[in-house]
Enzyme design. Structure first.
Site, mmCIF file in Angstrom:
data_model
loop_
_atom_site.group_PDB
_atom_site.id
_atom_site.type_symbol
_atom_site.label_atom_id
_atom_site.label_comp_id
_atom_site.label_asym_id
_atom_site.label_seq_id
_atom_site.Cartn_x
_atom_site.Cartn_y
_atom_site.Cartn_z
ATOM 1 C CB CYS A 1 -0.827 0.044 1.102
ATOM 2 S SG CYS A 1 -2.157 -1.177 1.213
ATOM 3 C CB CYS B 1 2.321 10.472 7.298
ATOM 4 S SG CYS B 1 2.724 10.225 5.469
#
Length: 276
Positions: free
Chosen positions: A35, A105
């Site tokens: 991913c 993130c």
């Protein structure tokens, strides 16, 4: 070029606490190389429940490295109870902000921390997609992650969900489900689904390019091959096989059973793939 703060640049170029830890008390691992992002967090926790040390290993972009580095700095010296209250917003704020397209993130850091603390308590590590409904197959995102991101960050649009979780950033098939989840969390009445319209040539080309770049090509590169989109005419897709794929005896099988099948599933069932 993303507009990174000086602190993001510093933590990317000079990451703190990078590397594995010998004999950690807790380990949390999230994401996957398939991913595009993966993070492994290591914690050393003393008998009083204080996090004495934290290190990380990560695979990802500058924001992923900076977020992981910032997370370890935020954790050291905190009690487990204090660490449990940390969210992705704390990570982003510590860095002076992240581009909205890179907020996922910081969410990955929060998820790694949650997994590590579960590991420290002796709770079973969650299996892939075990927690909740798998919504985005391209990036392996469940509704649990999506709902948490909406609630903790006050998200209001599907675009924001994509920025924070990557869900919807691949083939786009999950966008209607993202809209439903957003409506559920915000207490809205979901808008009726519009009647499906045929793809325009431009929409088909954009989706084909995205699937080739993000799904097909990375898979072929694992075996030393590659692929390039040469041209499109309606549903006819012309590609060029590169590397090991160019001389492979099974190249035609690769085109029909993998490339064409993938594009038909994720873009348009009418697609026909030919070799340039």
């Amino acid at each position: 070029m993303w507009d990174y703060t000086d602190k993001v640049k510093d933590h990317f170029l000079n990451p703190r606490n990078a590397g594995a830890m010998d004999n950690p008390d807790a380990v949390g691992e999230v994401g996957s190389l398939a991913c595009g992002d993966a993070l492994k967090l290591f914690l050393r926790i003393n008998a009083q429940g204080v996090i004495e040390d934290a290190t990380f290993q990560t695979f990802g972009c500058a924001s992923a490295i900076a977020s992981s580095s910032a997370l370890t700095e935020l954790l050291k010296g905190r009690t487990v109870e204090e660490a449990e209250r940390l969210t992705n917003k704390d990570i982003a704020e510590y860095l002076g902000g992240l581009p909205r397209e890179k907020m996922h993130c910081s969410v990955m850091g929060e998820e790694a921390l949650s997994a590590a603390l579960k590991n420290w308590r002796g709770e079973a590590a969650p299996q892939a997609h075990a927690e909740g409904e798998l919504v985005c197959r391209c990036f392996g995102v469940t509704d649990v992650t999506i709902r948490r991101a909406i609630e903790e960050n006050g998200l209001r649009t599907v675009e924001e969900i994509t920025n924070y979780t990557k869900a919807g950033g691949g083939c786009g098939d999950c966008v209607p489900r993202l809209e439903e989840i957003l409506a559920e969390v915000l207490g809205r009445t979901p808008a009726p689904a519009p009647a499906a319209r045929p793809l325009t040539n431009l929409q088909r080309m954009q989706k084909v390019m995205r699937v080739i770049d993000e799904v097909v090509a990375p898979s072929l590169r694992k075996d030393g091959g590659d692929i390039e989109l040469v041209d499109m005419d309606g549903a006819d897709v012309l590609v060029s096989l590169r590397g090991a794929c160019s001389s492979c005896p099974s190249s035609q099988l690769t085109l029909t059973d993998f490339v064409q099948k993938t594009l038909r599933e994720q873009v348009d069932p009418a697609i026909r793939v030919r070799r340039a």
